[in-house]
Design a protein around this motif. Sequence first.
Motif, PDB file in Angstrom:
ATOM      1  N   GLY A 215       0.772  -1.230   0.000  1.00 38.88           N
ATOM      2  CA  GLY A 215       0.000   0.000   0.000  1.00 38.88           C
ATOM      3  C   GLY A 215       0.802   1.278   0.000  1.00 38.88           C
ATOM      4  N   ASP A 216       1.956   1.277  -0.621  1.00 43.27           N
ATOM      5  CA  ASP A 216       2.769   2.492  -0.581  1.00 43.27           C
ATOM      6  C   ASP A 216       2.398   3.466  -1.681  1.00 43.27           C
ATOM      7  N   VAL A 217       2.044   4.680  -1.313  1.00 46.31           N
ATOM      8  CA  VAL A 217       2.086   5.799  -2.250  1.00 46.31           C
ATOM      9  C   VAL A 217       3.357   6.527  -1.820  1.00 46.31           C
ATOM     10  N   PRO A 218       4.259   6.843  -2.758  1.00 47.38           N
ATOM     11  CA  PRO A 218       5.611   7.244  -2.368  1.00 47.38           C
ATOM     12  C   PRO A 218       5.682   8.316  -1.285  1.00 47.38           C
ATOM     13  N   ASP A 219       4.803   9.315  -1.322  1.00 46.19           N
ATOM     14  CA  ASP A 219       4.936  10.386  -0.333  1.00 46.19           C
ATOM     15  C   ASP A 219       3.911  10.280   0.801  1.00 46.19           C
ATOM     16  N   GLU A 220       3.358   9.095   1.001  1.00 47.43           N
ATOM     17  CA  GLU A 220       2.426   8.911   2.119  1.00 47.43           C
ATOM     18  C   GLU A 220       3.016   7.919   3.112  1.00 47.43           C
ATOM     19  N   PRO A 221       2.562   7.968   4.365  1.00 46.76           N
ATOM     20  CA  PRO A 221       3.122   7.063   5.367  1.00 46.76           C
ATOM     21  C   PRO A 221       2.736   5.614   5.097  1.00 46.76           C
ATOM     22  N   GLU A 222       3.388   4.714   5.796  1.00 49.37           N
ATOM     23  CA  GLU A 222       2.947   3.317   5.726  1.00 49.37           C
ATOM     24  C   GLU A 222       1.718   3.220   6.629  1.00 49.37           C
ATOM     25  N   TYR A 223       0.613   2.840   6.020  1.00 51.51           N
ATOM     26  CA  TYR A 223      -0.650   2.823   6.776  1.00 51.51           C
ATOM     27  C   TYR A 223      -0.852   1.480   7.477  1.00 51.51           C
ATOM     28  N   GLY A 224      -1.700   1.499   8.504  1.00 51.08           N
ATOM     29  CA  GLY A 224      -2.078   0.265   9.170  1.00 51.08           C
ATOM     30  C   GLY A 224      -2.931  -0.593   8.242  1.00 51.08           C
ATOM     31  N   GLU A 225      -2.701  -1.887   8.246  1.00 46.12           N
ATOM     32  CA  GLU A 225      -3.473  -2.824   7.414  1.00 46.12           C
ATOM     33  C   GLU A 225      -4.156  -3.827   8.325  1.00 46.12           C
ATOM     34  N   PHE A 226      -5.463  -3.940   8.178  1.00 44.14           N
ATOM     35  CA  PHE A 226      -6.216  -4.803   9.088  1.00 44.14           C
ATOM     36  C   PHE A 226      -7.035  -5.871   8.373  1.00 44.14           C
ATOM     37  N   GLY A 227      -6.906  -5.916   7.048  1.00 44.21           N
ATOM     38  CA  GLY A 227      -7.804  -6.778   6.270  1.00 44.21           C
ATOM     39  C   GLY A 227      -7.858  -8.212   6.758  1.00 44.21           C
ATOM     40  N   ASP A 228      -6.723  -8.719   7.203  1.00 44.56           N
ATOM     41  CA  ASP A 228      -6.689 -10.124   7.629  1.00 44.56           C
ATOM     42  C   ASP A 228      -7.656 -10.408   8.781  1.00 44.56           C
ATOM     43  N   ARG A 229      -7.946  -9.399   9.575  1.00 42.13           N
ATOM     44  CA  ARG A 229      -8.781  -9.617  10.763  1.00 42.13           C
ATOM     45  C   ARG A 229     -10.252  -9.835  10.425  1.00 42.13           C
ATOM     46  N   VAL A 230     -10.655  -9.405   9.235  1.00 43.59           N
ATOM     47  CA  VAL A 230     -12.089  -9.523   8.894  1.00 43.59           C
ATOM     48  C   VAL A 230     -12.259 -10.240   7.544  1.00 43.59           C
ATOM     49  N   ARG A 231     -11.325 -11.133   7.258  1.00 36.43           N
ATOM     50  CA  ARG A 231     -11.379 -11.804   5.962  1.00 36.43           C
ATOM     51  C   ARG A 231     -12.651 -12.619   5.802  1.00 36.43           C
ATOM     52  N   ASP A 232     -13.245 -13.014   6.907  1.00 34.52           N
ATOM     53  CA  ASP A 232     -14.470 -13.816   6.840  1.00 34.52           C
ATOM     54  C   ASP A 232     -15.673 -13.004   6.355  1.00 34.52           C
ATOM     55  N   LEU A 233     -15.578 -11.674   6.338  1.00 29.62           N
ATOM     56  CA  LEU A 233     -16.766 -10.860   6.023  1.00 29.62           C
ATOM     57  C   LEU A 233     -17.069 -10.784   4.529  1.00 29.62           C
ATOM     58  N   THR A 234     -16.025 -10.705   3.712  1.00 30.13           N
ATOM     59  CA  THR A 234     -16.264 -10.465   2.280  1.00 30.13           C
ATOM     60  C   THR A 234     -15.711 -11.615   1.447  1.00 30.13           C
ATOM     61  N   PRO A 235     -16.333 -11.888   0.303  1.00 29.38           N
ATOM     62  CA  PRO A 235     -15.825 -12.972  -0.539  1.00 29.38           C
ATOM     63  C   PRO A 235     -14.386 -12.700  -0.972  1.00 29.38           C
ATOM     64  N   ARG A 236     -13.612 -13.762  -1.103  1.00 28.15           N
ATOM     65  CA  ARG A 236     -12.233 -13.582  -1.570  1.00 28.15           C
ATOM     66  C   ARG A 236     -12.223 -13.253  -3.051  1.00 28.15           C
ATOM     67  N   PRO A 237     -11.304 -12.388  -3.492  1.00 21.20           N
ATOM     68  CA  PRO A 237     -11.182 -12.121  -4.929  1.00 21.20           C
ATOM     69  C   PRO A 237     -10.822 -13.399  -5.682  1.00 21.20           C
ATOM     70  N   VAL A 238     -11.220 -13.430  -6.932  1.00 18.93           N
ATOM     71  CA  VAL A 238     -11.000 -14.621  -7.764  1.00 18.93           C
ATOM     72  C   VAL A 238     -10.136 -14.221  -8.949  1.00 18.93           C
ATOM     73  N   GLU A 239      -9.030 -14.912  -9.143  1.00 22.68           N
ATOM     74  CA  GLU A 239      -8.216 -14.623 -10.333  1.00 22.68           C
ATOM     75  C   GLU A 239      -8.859 -15.305 -11.531  1.00 22.68           C
ATOM     76  N   LEU A 240      -9.041 -14.544 -12.579  1.00 20.15           N
ATOM     77  CA  LEU A 240      -9.704 -15.064 -13.780  1.00 20.15           C
ATOM     78  C   LEU A 240      -8.656 -15.418 -14.809  1.00 20.15           C
ATOM     79  N   SER A 241      -8.776 -16.605 -15.358  1.00 21.65           N
ATOM     80  CA  SER A 241      -7.821 -16.988 -16.390  1.00 21.65           C
ATOM     81  C   SER A 241      -8.222 -16.344 -17.713  1.00 21.65           C
ATOM     82  N   PRO A 242      -7.245 -16.134 -18.638  1.00 22.92           N
ATOM     83  CA  PRO A 242      -7.579 -15.512 -19.924  1.00 22.92           C
ATOM     84  C   PRO A 242      -8.702 -16.314 -20.599  1.00 22.92           C
ATOM     85  N   GLY A 243      -9.621 -15.631 -21.207  1.00 26.87           N
ATOM     86  CA  GLY A 243     -10.769 -16.309 -21.814  1.00 26.87           C
ATOM     87  C   GLY A 243     -11.990 -16.210 -20.912  1.00 26.87           C
ATOM     88  N   ASN A 244     -11.718 -15.981 -19.609  1.00 21.40           N
ATOM     89  CA  ASN A 244     -12.846 -15.818 -18.680  1.00 21.40           C
ATOM     90  C   ASN A 244     -13.088 -14.371 -18.321  1.00 21.40           C
TER      91      ASN A 244
END
Length: 390
Positions: A215-244
């Motif tokens: 999550g680095d934007v070069p001139d912004e601080p390193e922000y806190g990341e909490f996504g792992d704590r609520v992974r159960d709430l939202t569906p996981r992203p799905v990688e789509l293969s070419p053609g899909n």
Amino acid sequence: MERRHFLRQAGTTLAVASTAGLAACAGPRVESRPTTTGGTFSLPLIRASTDRITGIYVCTRPYRAEGPRIETQKLGKKTVVHNYGHGGSGWSLSWGSGTLALQMVQATGAKELGVIGCGAIGLTTALLAQRAGLSVRIYAKALPPDVFSMRASGLWTPDSRICDATHAPALADRWEMMTRISYARYQSLLGLPGKPVEWIDGYSLSDAPFGKFHGDVPDEPEYGEFGDRVRDLTPRPVELSPGNHPFPEPYVRRYTTLMFNISSYASYLMNEYRAAGGKIEIREFEHPEQLQQLPEHTLVNATGYGARALFNDESVIPVRGQTARLIPQPEITYGLRAQDISVVPRSDGIMVQVIGDTGNFNNADITPHREASEAAVRELADVMAKMKRA
Ligand SMILES: Cc1cc2nc3c(=O)[nH]c(=O)nc-3n(C[C@H](O)[C@H](O)[C@H](O)COP(=O)(O)OP(=O)(O)OC[C@H]3O[C@@H](n4cnc5c(N)ncnc54)[C@H](O)[C@@H]3O)c2cc1C
């Protein structure tokens, strides 16, 4: 900046702005089955052209390195419960944050409450207080649509610029509580007339593999990341293969997220507040001492970035953000994240946000930079031009 490198950087910005994006870091599913019956996957095209821009909006995220200020302060005859400093997460965290603030209000025994501010935070806190049986009056210098909250993109982003990495451990438990309360509340706002809240799918496009994001934007601080704590709430992203998928990029990920149709949602909140007897007084405060004149003994300070001037709180840092709105297209129901744009298919206009750009941290300038939004719309037009058609 080299293109591949830039794409990765844009991706990091997106990842930090979305818990769904972060969830992908832990191992997205790869979907190999075809997503259409006819063999060709197609999506309706966004009519992306600069002459369809209906407005360009800038606002400042009220960022605090230590996270939102939600605490009680005795101020002369008044008890003030602060509820401000939600960075890029104000809409997402509003119900949870308001719940914490309400607990502090209730600890005073107050039956009448004054709420200073009528953005995402003030409105939701006021509604929660009404539902708990309090009589509420909002005081604000401006109401929707003339508040910064109305200029947000409208996605579920509970850990976007919410604190810096150093303060993350101290905030984590409270953040998770706020996030889970808000998420639960948002499920009860689905399926309403005007669709204030919806689930949508979207596509992240990249020419490099999706990796572990920081999550680095070069001139912004390193922000806190909490996504792992609520992974159960939202569906996981799905990688789509070419053609899909219909995109030319080799790496495409489908994400599923909550979206707020902010015009409709703010109108819903205002109507609910008024219908429950909520009062509103347009009033600007220049010094905290002016709060002593109010009839209510207990007040919630939900002034967002305004708290910096009103309470002389320099811990509130403005982080500038700009969006352009295109004429709505009801048939567009998918979001997009590409090189340096994020697209949100809201009912009040297709939001095209410039992301990954520098110069926004500690920048309170809300002058729109039209050329930046026009470039973003042209980038979107380029994505549309290269999409495969059915
Ligand atoms: C580009 C951009 C995109 C964003 N996208 C998202 C997103 O997708 N999802 C998300 O959750 N968050 C998002 N955010 C963050 C979100 O917009 C903020 O966290 C949120 O708007 C803060 O709400 P607020 O109620 O605290 O402040 P505001 O909306 O600024 O409301 C403050 C209220 O206080 C009043 N006020 C201020 N000072 C005074 C005073 N002195 N006297 C009287 N009244 C006063 C104002 O008039 C207003 O009524 C985004 C922000 C930006 C900049």
